[in-house]
Design an enzyme around this catalytic site. Structure first.
Site, PDB file in Angstrom:
ATOM      1  CE  LYS A  36       8.104  17.762   6.716  1.00 51.67           C
ATOM      2  NZ  LYS A  36       7.325  18.769   5.959  1.00 51.67           N
ATOM      3  CE1 TYR A 275      -6.658 -14.217   1.626  1.00 52.50           C
ATOM      4  CE2 TYR A 275      -4.731 -12.793   1.829  1.00 52.50           C
ATOM      5  CZ  TYR A 275      -5.735 -13.546   2.412  1.00 52.50           C
ATOM      6  OH  TYR A 275      -5.814 -13.642   3.773  1.00 52.50           O
TER       7      TYR A 275
END
Length: 383
Positions: A36, A275
């Site tokens: 999964k 940033y």
């Protein structure tokens, strides 16, 4: 099509891990490979063929879409088991393709029987019991209705398995809860058998339970994280080591995540990098710009925290991790060039960046970081 990073999957590491797991569970217990979450980030299409080469013939997935991908990937016949989401509209496809599935609601059981009669083909069901996880599964009152329905529908459905899932077998703080679940499961199983039904397989163990609670092995174990070379938790590893004289990790990681230096940048002392103002250059610096950011699964929480490997040396991530790039301090490294290899996860030279180190810095679990690696990062199998 070129990409800014890629993942290597080691076949020899998987062979090592499967051999270890088989040694732990013994010859009489089936090993179901849990794939999964895109094979825990390793890639269903890349992982499943090499797992089959290692002798795996049983795979467990969460949903029908994963089962469909798995079915297309198989190189030889194998059993597929859906443990979770399967819409009633997908039942006909699953039954027609001999895909087994968990049943934890009466609605799914009855619909499966109806479709099986229509197809003239028995559905193979795994009855999931509620033992204390409180997520999915039949509790005792609803189990009575399920058993009555199974008895009526026995010409259409086959009770392939009875199962449950433990609520935190990887942590000692859940010890009493896991033991209580195990006892309740055995009681419920006894009740099922006295009702005249006999499942072909009984299974409860995940990786952590397989290691810590050998009594949970039963007919089959569902192994996810450990086949990929990771321990469910430090506690699970400590428990294993405490039981053995050789204090060495028997598992090998399959995954290595790599990129390359996109550009080299000089930054004067006192300038802010990237940033905002989270990092100010304390000296004249040389930066390597690496074309991987949070859009590619490199957590923004690793801003000013993470490390990568360049030329066999750890290099610190400085400034905020961007959507598509990160900046790495290479001031002390010699002769770093554009296109030099960057290891984000894995080993280079004598150094390594582990998933555990990611987790410690970003609060992510092993499972979370691996399964968040985008599916469109190319994955290549290596020896």
């Amino acid at each position: 099509m070129f990409h800014s990073s890629y993942i290597e999957i080691s076949k020899s590491a998987l062979q090592n891990n499967i051999a270890f797991l088989r040694q732990e569970i013994g010859s009489g217990v089936q090993l179901s490979s849990v794939v999964k979450g895109n094979a825990y980030g390793h890639g269903i299409e890349q992982f499943v063929p090499i797992a089959q080469e290692c002798g795996i013939s049983h795979f467990s997935v969460f949903s029908a879409d994963e089962a469909h991908r798995l079915l297309q990937t198989l190189t030889k016949p194998a059993t597929i088991l859906i443990m979770g989401y399967l819409d009633n509209e997908e039942l006909e496809w699953a039954i027609a393709h001999d895909i087994e599935f968990f049943v934890f609601e009466l609605d799914r059981l009855l619909e499966a029987a109806t479709i099986s009669e229509k197809l003239g083909k028995k559905a193979k069901l795994h009855l999931e019991l509620e033992t204390g996880m409180n997520r999915t599964g039949f509790d005792r009152p609803s189990l009575e209705h399920a058993l009555a329905s199974l008895e009526k529908c026995k010409a259409q459905v086959e009770l392939q398995g009875v199962c449950t899932h433990y609520a935190g077998a990887e942590s000692l703080q859940n010890h009493d809860r896991v033991l209580a679940q195990h006892e309740l499961f055995k009681n419920q199983l006894s009740y099922i058998r006295t009702s005249g039904l006999s499942p072909k397989q009984v299974h409860t163990a995940c990786s952590a339970a397989m290691i810590t609670y050998p009594e949970t092995h039963m007919d089959m174990v569902r192994i996810g994280i450990m086949q990929y070379g990771f321990w469910p938790s430090p506690e699970t590893y400590s428990h294993y080591v405490s039981q053995h004289t050789i204090k060495k990790d028997p598992l090998r990681r399959l995954i290595t995540w790599k990129s390359r230096v996109m550009s080299i940048k000089s930054v004067p002392q006192g300038e802010f990098i990237g940033y905002g103002t989270s990092f100010q250059a304390p000296r004249d610096m040389q930066l390597a710009i690496v074309p991987v950011g949070y859009a590619w699964g490199y957590s923004r929480a690793l801003s000013n925290q993470g490390h990568v490997l360049i030329k066999g040396t750890r290099a610190a991530v400085v400034g905020t991790v961007n959507m598509n790039v990160m900046m790495v301090d290479i001031t002390e490294l010699q002769d770093v060039q554009k296109n030099d290899e960057v290891v984000l996860l894995g080993s280079q030279g004598n150094e390594s960046i582990t998933v555990a180190s990611f987790g410690e810095l970003s609060t992510q679990l092993n499972y979370e970081l691996l399964t968040r690696l985008p599916a469109n990062i190319p994955r290549y199998v290596i020896d």
